[in-house]
Structure formats: structure tokens, C-alpha cells
Design an enzyme around this catalytic site. Sequence first.
Site, PDB file in Angstrom:
ATOM      1  N   TYR A   1       0.925  -0.839   0.003  1.00 21.93           N
ATOM      2  CA  TYR A   1       0.201   0.404  -0.234  1.00 21.93           C
ATOM      3  C   TYR A   1       1.284   1.131  -0.044  1.00 21.93           C
ATOM      4  O   TYR A   1       1.679   1.433   0.728  1.00 21.93           O
ATOM      5  CB  TYR A   1      -1.224   0.327   1.477  1.00 21.93           C
ATOM      6  CG  TYR A   1      -1.941   1.323   1.587  1.00 21.93           C
ATOM      7  CD1 TYR A   1      -2.581   1.771   0.266  1.00 21.93           C
ATOM      8  CD2 TYR A   1      -2.575   1.384   2.986  1.00 21.93           C
ATOM      9  CE1 TYR A   1      -2.619   2.834   0.026  1.00 21.93           C
ATOM     10  CE2 TYR A   1      -3.319   2.593   2.567  1.00 21.93           C
ATOM     11  CZ  TYR A   1      -4.194   3.466   1.290  1.00 21.93           C
ATOM     12  OH  TYR A   1      -4.623   4.381   2.094  1.00 21.93           O
ATOM     13  N   CYS A   2       0.762   2.067  -0.527  1.00 20.15           N
ATOM     14  CA  CYS A   2       0.770   3.125  -1.366  1.00 20.15           C
ATOM     15  C   CYS A   2       2.688   3.095  -1.175  1.00 20.15           C
ATOM     16  O   CYS A   2       3.007   2.298  -1.864  1.00 20.15           O
ATOM     17  CB  CYS A   2       0.959   4.469   0.390  1.00 20.15           C
ATOM     18  SG  CYS A   2       1.677   6.185   0.317  1.00 20.15           S
ATOM     19  N   LEU A   3       3.504   4.078   0.227  1.00 23.20           N
ATOM     20  CA  LEU A   3       4.919   3.575  -0.495  1.00 23.20           C
ATOM     21  C   LEU A   3       5.392   2.263   0.027  1.00 23.20           C
ATOM     22  O   LEU A   3       6.358   1.617  -0.845  1.00 23.20           O
ATOM     23  CB  LEU A   3       5.079   4.473   0.303  1.00 23.20           C
ATOM     24  CG  LEU A   3       6.813   4.157   0.538  1.00 23.20           C
ATOM     25  CD1 LEU A   3       7.630   4.646  -0.317  1.00 23.20           C
ATOM     26  CD2 LEU A   3       7.900   5.242   1.538  1.00 23.20           C
TER      27      LEU A   3
ATOM     28  N   LEU B   1      -1.214  -1.188  -4.143  1.00 26.03           N
ATOM     29  CA  LEU B   1      -2.398  -0.588  -3.679  1.00 26.03           C
ATOM     30  C   LEU B   1      -2.086   0.736  -3.111  1.00 26.03           C
ATOM     31  O   LEU B   1      -1.496   1.627  -2.995  1.00 26.03           O
ATOM     32  CB  LEU B   1      -3.054  -0.343  -1.934  1.00 26.03           C
ATOM     33  CG  LEU B   1      -3.703  -1.952  -1.961  1.00 26.03           C
ATOM     34  CD1 LEU B   1      -4.117  -2.131  -0.294  1.00 26.03           C
ATOM     35  CD2 LEU B   1      -4.152  -2.486  -3.258  1.00 26.03           C
TER      36      LEU B   1
END
Length: 602
Positions: free
Chosen positions: A317-319, A362
Site C-alpha cells: 500500500y502506497c510507499l 494499492l
Amino acid sequence: MTKRSAPTAATRQDDQLAAAQALDESVRAQWARTCGGLSPIALALAHTDWAMHMLSSPGRQAMLAQRALDLGQQAWASAMSPATSETTEKDARFSNPAWGQWPYNAITAGYKAMDTWFREAAQQGNGVSAHHQHMVNFFTGQTLDALSPSNWLWTNPEVLQTAQETGGQSLRDGWEFFLQDMQEQLTANPDTPADALEPLEYQVGKDVAVTPGKVVFRNHLIELIQYSPSTDKVQPEPILIVPSCIMKYYILDLSPHNSMVKYLVDQGHTVFIISWRNPDASDRDLKMQDYLSSGVLAAMAAAKTASGAPRLHTVGYCLGGTFLAIVAATLGRLARKPTERTAKEQALIPADLPELASVVLLAAQTDFAEPGDLGVFIDDAQLATLRQSMNERGYLSGKQMGGSFVYLASRGLLWGRNTRRYLMGEDDPSFDLMSWNADTTRLPARMHAEYLNALFLNNALSAGQYRFAGTTVALMDINAPMMVVATTRDHVSPWKSVYKIHLQTDTHVSFVLAEGGHNAGIVSEPGRPRRSYQIDSVEDNMGWTDPDDWKAQAPTTQGSWWEAMHAWLTARSGQPIAARPIPKAQALCDAPGTYVMTRYAD
């Protein structure tokens, strides 16, 4: 008595240079504080670039002058036209019918005309650099949002109407909220110990992050949580979730009704998740490779040891998704590498790793050429200012990071919130995602500087120039099927930027575009109203599809994309096996563990 040797000219020059640099850094730090942490040099360069091009464009000036007259006439005509029940207002700030009455319709019409004119004027376009144009557009919008009549007492009919209905109590409550917030800011101490901080409204381990499980691995950077099965049978391939270290992991394990972790466990998946340690000044020299090696790769090895499974689904998710993509590409390259591992590879990459059954990203960028409004804060001058601030402390504080995200959506997070709280006397909404948002994290100075410089400023990952374990990383080496999820209103990872994964990989990609923003679009549990998503897959040799064309043709499904992810993972899993409890010998402590409990005042 020994005589001291006189300082040489070179020594004196070095001392003078050090003193000059210290003075320069002190002045720039003060300027940055005055500009809210932004580089005044970067702001001045952007607006000077725009102004010089505008001064040399008399034709453009004439067009804007005529445009001002046209907008003024339109505003006057709108103000003189009575509002009807059929009038629709798309701007939520002015959706209340009271805005359609005199004199507020005239105020609104004048503001909208001004807003339109200044935004068009800011869009110079003739020779202004793309980054400077982006900055001018962004900060023009910030200024115009601040000037909205909805933000001010005497020009907001909703505020005045509420004050009249409550006998002025709403204004008194708002004043109390204002004094309370000012007092908190004035008395805030970044060195306040954790046990003296105001408790979170939703307590970790009691209200949120309550899915049963155990911490089964710990090192200086992560705790790995394994969740207890809730079904008799489970998929043979566990899922390892890599959340972003910018946030506490439990955004994916909020309250039981909207916990992605609980949803996956209840669907028969064995779930592991990384809980990143909240760093302090002693962690200033942690690097990106530490997060990849001691973080993602160590968690993969530990998940294999704990589960005994030779294959593993992964979700980033994200980073955390960016980290996962780098790791997946590295493992794909090693799988095709015919020779022995180098010393760096042996030191950073565990030998006994599970095979990747899939990679799910994500809201994760792998190409940073178009990072959306975050790009406003990324240039050499801005990063120099930020590095100086981080070097003083050894980390980027949670408040600094949170302030940047408020900038990105200031109309709602700043001005809308201030209007509701201070002018209408409404307390901040209470729900688990808001409580999680207040539970901020830090980032080590070196790691964050490397992340911004390599990925955002130089876009090294997309260009095949990012190096890990001594070798450049090519996303084309990922050889596991991928599901990539983006959201329609993401200010952090714009969906068209996320979509570029199609240009970078040569494997199956199922792309999902979900309704919502960076957080609320991902935390989109089944049963939530007004949720939908589009999904379509790309197989090998299908060629490139423009993102707008993809959006126009991809089918839309009502409901939660979590259900599509579960079906996608299940289709790439083996036959279910009997679930087994987590052995006591493997458990270090109960979930949610200890690292997630670390809080700081800053």
C-alpha cells in the site's frame, strides 16, 4: 612552554566558510518557517518565471482584460437572476439554498468570477517551465480557496442562519474551539513523553487493530504480525501486507466492520502484516535499502518460516507498494540469474525466500514523473530546505508530513474544517479513520531524503536507474501476476500515474480504478453505499491502451473492490488446506504488538 602555531590561510578560510554556511542555513531556516516549511527561493523563482512571461505577453494581457469584462458582466447577470428550485450548484461550499438569496448570490457570483479569472491568468503556458507553472497554479488555487466567502462570518449565510437559530451559541462554541486549539498549539512541546500525550479517541488494540493475532518476528525496524485463522480451511498461500511506513499499519485493520485484514482472514486467507517501527533521532542514518532488506525481505522470509508455505501473495500500500515493486523486480531478476549471488546480494537478500504467487499494489506509484500536487513540494530548493530541517532532528516529523497532506486538500481539510468548527460550532467528526490520521509517524532523515531525491526528483525507478543490492532495478523483471489498484480522487498517487505500471512491466496486470481518495478509496469495505470500481486485465502482447480509453471501456461494478481482490487471489491459489493455530513457540506477543504503540508529540 609550547608555542601554538599560527593558523594557516587555508584554515582561516575554512573557518570563515563554515561560519558563512551556518549563517546562511540559519537565515534560510527562518525564511522556511515564515513560509510554512516551503522554500521561499522555490516560490520566488516560480512566480518570477510566470511574471516575466506575462510582462512579455501583451496579447495575453489584452485577452485577460477582455475576459475580466466578460466575467464581470456574467457575474452581474447571475446576481440579478433569482435562484430557482431547478438551479443546481456543483460546488459543495455553496450548495445550501441560502446562497441563492440576495446579497449572497451576488457575493458568490463575484467570487466565482474572480476565481475563474485568476485561475485562467495563472495558466500562462507560454514558456513557463512545467514545474513553475504547476506551483503557480497550485498556490493561486490555495489563495483563492482561502478567500472564499464561505470561510468568513459575515459572508456565509449558513453561519449566520445557524447563529440566529441557536441564539449565538454556535458562535460561542466556535470561539471556545478556537481558543482550545490555539492553547494546544501554543503549549505544544515536541519533547512531551508518550505517556503524557492526549489519548487517541480510538485506542489501538481496543477499538481499532483488534483482529486477533500474534507478533511472530521482530527486528530493529519491523514487527511481523500473523493473524489467527477464523475459518476451518485456508488458502495454502499466505498474504503478506506491506503498508506504507509513512502511516501506522492499522489503516488496513481499523474497526472490525471496515478492516481489510479481518475481511481477508474471514475469507479464508492466512494474513501477515508489517508494523513499522516509529523512528527516533538515533535512526537518522537508516537507508532505503534498510527498509527493503530488513523490512520487506525480512518479513517475506519470516512469513515463510512461520507458515511453512513455499509461495506467498504480497500486497503493498502506497510507499509500501513501491517498496514491494522494487523487491519483486529484484527477486525476478535473481530467479533468472545463472551465476552466484554477489556479496551485496548475499548481505541484503535472504537466501530462503518464498516464491511470489502474486503482487498487489494499492495506490502505489512506480513512475513519479507526474506525482500530482505532491510535485509542488519536490525540487532542488525545496529538498535542500527539507534536508536541513530533517538533519537538525534526524527525522521528518509526523506533523510536517501531515501538514503537507493538508495542503493537498486544503479546501476540505483546512478551510471547510475551520468553517464548521470555528464559525458553526461543530466539533470535528469522530470516526476511526480520523483517529488513525492523528496517530502520526516519523521518517528517518536519510531514508526520506533518498526516497524524495531518487524517486520523486530523478524518477530513477521508472528510468531503470534505481540501485538495490549493487544492481539497477528494472520493473520489467517482475514475473508474478499483478493486480494494481488506483483511486479516482487520489491527491497522493494520481490514478493515471499509477496506471503507468502497464508501460513498465511485462506480466499479467489486472488494473482496478476504485471510487474515492487515497485512504477512503482503499478502505472501501463491502456494504458501503455509493461505491463502485472498474476492472480490466492486460495479458502479454496486448499492447498499450491510453488511460482515458481504458476508463471509457472498462466495465463498472457496484460495490467493494475487496471482493474482486479476494476472487483474484483465490484464482491464483491452490486447493484450501486445514487451518492451524499459531504455535505458541512462535508468538512473541499478542497483536497489535509494541511498535505501533510508539507515539510522539511532533
